[in-house]
Design an enzyme around this catalytic site. Structure first.
Site, PDB file in Angstrom:
ATOM      1  N   LYS A 122     -13.084  -2.022  -4.653  1.00  0.00           N
ATOM      2  CA  LYS A 122     -13.939  -0.845  -4.790  1.00  0.00           C
ATOM      3  C   LYS A 122     -13.135   0.406  -5.114  1.00  0.00           C
ATOM      4  O   LYS A 122     -13.707   1.435  -5.472  1.00  0.00           O
ATOM      5  CB  LYS A 122     -14.755  -0.632  -3.513  1.00  0.00           C
ATOM      6  CG  LYS A 122     -13.963  -0.663  -2.227  1.00  0.00           C
ATOM      7  CD  LYS A 122     -14.893  -0.849  -1.041  1.00  0.00           C
ATOM      8  CE  LYS A 122     -14.151  -1.270   0.211  1.00  0.00           C
ATOM      9  NZ  LYS A 122     -15.057  -1.731   1.260  1.00  0.00           N
TER      10      LYS A 122
ATOM     11  N   LYS B 157       0.817  -1.211   0.000  1.00  0.00           N
ATOM     12  CA  LYS B 157       0.000   0.000   0.000  1.00  0.00           C
ATOM     13  C   LYS B 157       0.854   1.265   0.000  1.00  0.00           C
ATOM     14  O   LYS B 157       0.483   2.271  -0.606  1.00  0.00           O
ATOM     15  CB  LYS B 157      -0.951  -0.010   1.202  1.00  0.00           C
ATOM     16  CG  LYS B 157      -2.042  -1.064   1.094  1.00  0.00           C
ATOM     17  CD  LYS B 157      -3.001  -1.000   2.258  1.00  0.00           C
ATOM     18  CE  LYS B 157      -4.120  -2.030   2.102  1.00  0.00           C
ATOM     19  NZ  LYS B 157      -5.092  -1.979   3.212  1.00  0.00           N
TER      20      LYS B 157
ATOM     21  N   LYS C 220      -6.944  -8.110  -7.535  1.00  0.00           N
ATOM     22  CA  LYS C 220      -8.142  -8.400  -6.762  1.00  0.00           C
ATOM     23  C   LYS C 220      -9.274  -7.459  -7.149  1.00  0.00           C
ATOM     24  O   LYS C 220      -9.042  -6.291  -7.471  1.00  0.00           O
ATOM     25  CB  LYS C 220      -7.856  -8.243  -5.259  1.00  0.00           C
ATOM     26  CG  LYS C 220      -7.134  -9.408  -4.629  1.00  0.00           C
ATOM     27  CD  LYS C 220      -7.017  -9.234  -3.126  1.00  0.00           C
ATOM     28  CE  LYS C 220      -8.370  -9.342  -2.438  1.00  0.00           C
ATOM     29  NZ  LYS C 220      -8.257  -9.277  -0.963  1.00  0.00           N
TER      30      LYS C 220
END
Length: 297
Positions: free
Chosen positions: A201, A115, A198
């Site tokens: 959203k 991240k 993956k």
């Protein structure tokens, strides 16, 4: 037996959330209740502070997420569904555990590396420290079992390491060591546009995911336009090697029907993607339409 899990209220739930976690939460709550145990599920709004969001957006996301979880089947007579930030002990215990956790442990967290990317100096302290907050979430309730996917196993291992060290430092068995529960049916659902990523959203393309609020026509369109390859479906799983998008669609069908990928391919092997996609879209509509109706109602 006490089971706990949480989800960040950062937007609408999608098929990956549902098949990878939420459906298993619903099933687990029934199993745990039958054994006289307790299931705790929370909206992880403290975790969402690692990303900037306006007050209004965060409030709306909390409301929407709570409604979506109830629509999926989380039952207040069998589970406790709560808002993390309304329990100050989560943040308080996180600060106490920061005295036990070690920088080296956090630096090894795979999700932190992914991240933060190359901009680690620009990442927030909250992003770096959120595995300690996760440990606090779990240890606070003397949780015995935590349903986790493969991408969260490392964080649960960290929670156990923190608990072991804290207990050793204090000379008391203060915290229960939680055990991971990895449901065998949990599916890793990938993007409809990129079988290597993956379903998320945060993906800018809405065509990459099936939202739980999508209507039947939208679901059919997204499945029809999902990326595939020109070859027909193989008759066995080995034939999906190197075909990430094909494997993803087969995985979704298998997860929806609670059967193996081999069983799906035994039925559809040799078929072109057109008929298979039509069958998959129909199955998705059957599964998700009741959830959408409860959510909107």
């Amino acid at each position: 037996m006490r089971v706990l899990s949480g989800i960040q209220p950062t937007g609408n739930l999608h098929l990956g959330n549902y098949l990878g976690a939420i459906r298993n939460w619903v099933r687990m709550q029934d199993e745990v209740a039958a054994k006289g145990g307790q299931s705790l599920y929370f909206l992880a709004d403290l975790h969402s502070l690692s990303d900037h969001m306006t007050r209004e957006a965060r409030r709306d996301a909390l409301t929407d997420m709570a409604a979506a979880l109830v629509a999926c089947g989380i039952d207040s007579t069998k589970s406790v569904l709560f808002n993390q930030a309304r329990v100050p002990a989560h943040a308080e215990l996180c600060w106490l555990l920061n005295g036990t956790a070690r920088m080296g442990w956090l630096n090894r967290m795979t999700q932190w590396k992914d991240k933060a990317g190359k901009n680690r100096d620009g990442a927030s302290v909250a992003l770096f420290d959120y595995p300690v907050l996760q440990a606090a979430d779990v240890l606070l309730y003397q949780t015995t079992h935590v349903p986790v996917g493969d991408d969260q196993k490392q964080h649960l291992e960290l929670a156990r390491d923190i608990a072991v060290k804290f207990n050793a430092d204090t000379g008391r068995e203060v915290f229960t060591l939680p055990e991971p529960t990895i449901p065998p049916a949990a599916a890793r659902i990938m993007s409809l546009r990129d079988g290597q990523a993956k379903m998320s959203k945060s993906d800018p393309s809405d065509m990459s995911r099936i939202n739980l609020t999508d209507d039947a026509d939208t679901i059919a369109q997204k499945v029809r336009k999902a990326k595939t390859d020109p070859e027909p479906l193989p008759s066995e799983v080995a034939g999906l090697e190197g075909r990430a998008e094909a494997k993803n669609l087969v995985t979704i069908m298998a997860a929806l029907d609670d059967r193996s990928a081999d069983a799906v391919l035994a039925e559809y092997g040799g078929s072109q993607f057109g008929p298979f996609k039509a069958a998959l879209a129909e199955r998705l509509v059957v599964e998700l339409s009741p959830i959408r109706e409860r959510y909107l109602g």
